[in-house]
Design a protein around this motif. Structure first.
Motif, PDB file in Angstrom:
ATOM      1  N   THR A  69     -51.250  79.165 -12.034  1.00  0.00           N
ATOM      2  CA  THR A  69     -52.572  78.874 -12.573  1.00  0.00           C
ATOM      3  C   THR A  69     -52.603  77.550 -13.313  1.00  0.00           C
ATOM      4  O   THR A  69     -53.640  76.872 -13.345  1.00  0.00           O
ATOM      5  CB  THR A  69     -53.053  80.022 -13.476  1.00  0.00           C
ATOM      6  N   VAL A  70     -51.489  77.146 -13.915  1.00  0.00           N
ATOM      7  CA  VAL A  70     -51.426  75.818 -14.519  1.00  0.00           C
ATOM      8  C   VAL A  70     -51.625  74.752 -13.439  1.00  0.00           C
ATOM      9  O   VAL A  70     -52.365  73.780 -13.621  1.00  0.00           O
ATOM     10  CB  VAL A  70     -50.094  75.622 -15.264  1.00  0.00           C
ATOM     11  N   LEU A  71     -50.981  74.941 -12.285  1.00  0.00           N
ATOM     12  CA  LEU A  71     -51.179  74.001 -11.180  1.00  0.00           C
ATOM     13  C   LEU A  71     -52.633  73.969 -10.728  1.00  0.00           C
ATOM     14  O   LEU A  71     -53.179  72.902 -10.429  1.00  0.00           O
ATOM     15  CB  LEU A  71     -50.268  74.380 -10.006  1.00  0.00           C
ATOM     16  N   LEU A  72     -53.281  75.117 -10.697  1.00  0.00           N
ATOM     17  CA  LEU A  72     -54.689  75.145 -10.289  1.00  0.00           C
ATOM     18  C   LEU A  72     -55.569  74.440 -11.314  1.00  0.00           C
ATOM     19  O   LEU A  72     -56.571  73.809 -10.957  1.00  0.00           O
ATOM     20  CB  LEU A  72     -55.141  76.590 -10.083  1.00  0.00           C
ATOM     21  N   GLY A  73     -55.210  74.539 -12.599  1.00  0.00           N
ATOM     22  CA  GLY A  73     -55.946  73.807 -13.617  1.00  0.00           C
ATOM     23  C   GLY A  73     -55.844  72.307 -13.409  1.00  0.00           C
ATOM     24  O   GLY A  73     -56.831  71.570 -13.537  1.00  0.00           O
ATOM     25  N   LEU A  74     -54.650  71.841 -13.063  1.00  0.00           N
ATOM     26  CA  LEU A  74     -54.470  70.419 -12.774  1.00  0.00           C
ATOM     27  C   LEU A  74     -55.231  70.002 -11.522  1.00  0.00           C
ATOM     28  O   LEU A  74     -55.778  68.887 -11.452  1.00  0.00           O
ATOM     29  CB  LEU A  74     -52.987  70.104 -12.613  1.00  0.00           C
ATOM     30  N   LEU A  75     -55.300  70.879 -10.540  1.00  0.00           N
ATOM     31  CA  LEU A  75     -56.085  70.591  -9.336  1.00  0.00           C
ATOM     32  C   LEU A  75     -57.552  70.387  -9.702  1.00  0.00           C
ATOM     33  O   LEU A  75     -58.199  69.437  -9.230  1.00  0.00           O
ATOM     34  CB  LEU A  75     -55.933  71.737  -8.343  1.00  0.00           C
ATOM     35  N   VAL A  76     -58.102  71.284 -10.531  1.00  0.00           N
ATOM     36  CA  VAL A  76     -59.503  71.143 -10.941  1.00  0.00           C
ATOM     37  C   VAL A  76     -59.724  69.794 -11.607  1.00  0.00           C
ATOM     38  O   VAL A  76     -60.720  69.095 -11.332  1.00  0.00           O
ATOM     39  CB  VAL A  76     -59.903  72.300 -11.890  1.00  0.00           C
ATOM     40  N   GLU A  77     -58.812  69.405 -12.484  1.00  0.00           N
ATOM     41  CA  GLU A  77     -58.984  68.134 -13.175  1.00  0.00           C
ATOM     42  C   GLU A  77     -58.903  66.952 -12.216  1.00  0.00           C
ATOM     43  O   GLU A  77     -59.686  66.003 -12.323  1.00  0.00           O
ATOM     44  CB  GLU A  77     -57.928  68.011 -14.276  1.00  0.00           C
ATOM     45  N   LYS A  78     -57.971  67.011 -11.285  1.00  0.00           N
ATOM     46  CA  LYS A  78     -57.805  65.901 -10.334  1.00  0.00           C
ATOM     47  C   LYS A  78     -59.049  65.743  -9.452  1.00  0.00           C
ATOM     48  O   LYS A  78     -59.554  64.637  -9.254  1.00  0.00           O
ATOM     49  CB  LYS A  78     -56.578  66.166  -9.466  1.00  0.00           C
ATOM     50  N   VAL A  79     -59.550  66.831  -8.926  1.00  0.00           N
ATOM     51  CA  VAL A  79     -60.664  66.761  -7.976  1.00  0.00           C
ATOM     52  C   VAL A  79     -61.996  66.505  -8.674  1.00  0.00           C
ATOM     53  O   VAL A  79     -62.837  65.748  -8.168  1.00  0.00           O
ATOM     54  CB  VAL A  79     -60.726  68.052  -7.143  1.00  0.00           C
ATOM     55  N   SER A  80     -62.207  67.124  -9.832  1.00  0.00           N
ATOM     56  CA  SER A  80     -63.498  66.991 -10.514  1.00  0.00           C
ATOM     57  C   SER A  80     -63.595  65.717 -11.349  1.00  0.00           C
ATOM     58  O   SER A  80     -64.706  65.255 -11.663  1.00  0.00           O
ATOM     59  CB  SER A  80     -63.737  68.199 -11.424  1.00  0.00           C
TER      60      SER A  80
END
Length: 414
Positions: free
Chosen positions: A220-231
């Motif tokens: 889930t930490v990786l998914l949080g970073l994904l959200v930040e990168k894409v958004s």
């Protein structure tokens, strides 16, 4: 087998930390010391909501009396300092009450309008944010995480779907002894997401992607970073704009550092160097971040659960993907994309030092259950599960919230 512990794997050696749903965060070690007894808890001391939280009014008096008695009995037996319980049953009414104390030092009562740290229930929000990006065509569920976050071991073979479904095989940083020692020594320390991943990636993956299910906060930490990168936004800002605000969740935040709005209860834990009972209220939950650092309250979680269950922030096809739960090795329990199914209930539990939570609903019925507890000192099972089970045995006996303890199911997550 509480999924939600943002918890440290060594649950018995240390108290749970922001857990996810069932199995997640169990620890191995010696059982925590029993907490000191606070003021007596009894049904008569229950604090009702300031006003009915359902236009249908309260549940019938007989059911209310049974619930009051059952909850008080569980709290006394398990040494629970305080608990708030919300149950909303369309056509029958609502049950919204708080029991026990918010602070053992002065005996101040716990109240239904207090904020709480919700641990791994945070995962339901983070994964919803990811799935919104899928709906917008900015992310593919079967894209490799390496497309968005670099440095992930085998990241070209680990997909977004596998991360959300807890099937990546990546080592859980909250199982790392060095991390646990550092956190125990200084629970006020701030952690950046990349620091957390450093603890995880110091270990090889536990298994090949999609080979099996294993709860890992690293996912889930990786998914949080994904959200930040894409958004292009911080995770906190993205969730506020796209998840909290559209649903009117004004009391829900992903705070920076140890911020904790008032009023809130003290949280009690034995996650301390010597295993003594301590207050974790103002500890810094940045170590949990996208996996477990959100703060909310009873009413906001009451509004969140139906939206989570019916997928109103997602396209129908995406919600259908989310709810394709896979078995996790325990009868009646499955896990989808950042959501668990427990004997028909859909939602998540959460644990981190000092606090435990359940936020779940019964699909098709509109029934919603929220439990908030200001301790994670488990004796005989997760405190929130003990209360959730007692409540559902009375009101929804055909669907009982029951997450077995690790001692009952074994170390399934390893």
């Amino acid at each position: 087998m509480s999924f939600t512990r943002t918890t440290f794997a060594a649950r018995r050696a240390l108290p749970a930390c922001a857990t996810a749903l069932l199995l997640l965060l169990t620890g191995a070690g010696t059982a925590p010391a029993a907490p000191p007894q606070g003021p007596a808890v009894n049904a008569a001391a229950a604090v009702p909501a300031r006003a009915p939280s359902d236009p249908a009014g309260a549940l019938d008096a007989g059911t209310v009396a049974r619930l009051d008695t059952a909850i008080a009995a569980v709290m006394e037996k398990a040494g629970i300092p305080g608990a708030s319980v919300g149950l909303w049953v369309p056509g029958r009414g609502a049950y919204v009450r708080s029991f026990g104390v918010a602070d053992r030092r002065d005996g101040a009562p716990l109240k239904p309008d207090m904020y709480s740290r919700i641990g791994s229930v945070t995962k339901t929000f983070t994964v919803t944010g990811v799935l919104q990006l899928v709906d917008r065509g900015l992310v593919g569920l079967d894209d490799p995480i390496s497309q968005y976050v670099d440095g992930v071991p085998g990241g070209e073979r680990v997909t977004v779907r596998q991360l959300a479904a807890m099937r990546s095989g990546l080592y859980d940083y909250t199982s790392d002894p060095t991390f646990l020692d550092a956190l125990r020594a200084d629970p006020h320390r701030a952690y950046a997401p990349r620091q957390l991943l450093g603890y995880a990636f110091a270990h090889p993956p536990n298994f090949a992607p999609n080979a099996k299910w294993e709860y890992s906060n690293t996912n889930t930490v990786l998914l949080g970073l994904l959200v930040e990168k894409v958004s292009g936004k911080s995770l906190a800002a993205y969730l506020e704009e796209r998840v909290f605000a559209p649903l009117g969740l004004d009391s829900t935040t992903l705070p920076a550092g140890s911020a904790f709005p008032d009023p809130h209860p003290q949280g009690y834990t034995t996650f301390s160097p010597d295993g003594a009972v301590v207050e974790a209220t103002d500890w810094n939950p940045s170590w949990a971040w996208a996996a477990g650092a959100i703060v909310s309250d009873l009413e906001d979680l009451r509004a969140w659960v139906p939206a989570l269950v019916d997928g109103r922030l997602l396209k129908p096809a995406t919600q259908a993907e989310r709810l394709r739960t896979e078995p996790v090795g325990v009868p009646g329990v499955g896990y989808g994309l950042g959501i668990a199914r427990v004997d028909g209930w859909l939602g998540h539990n959460g644990e981190l030092p000092g606090y435990e939570t359940i936020a779940a609903g019964l699909p098709g019925s509109g029934v919603t259950l929220v439990v908030l507890v200001n301790s994670d000192i488990d004796r005989g099972g997760s405190l929130s599960t003990l209360i959730g089970r007692a409540v559902t045995q009375i009101v929804t006996p055909e669907h009982v919230w029951n997450l077995p303890s690790p001692s009952q199911v074994g170390e399934n997550r390893r």
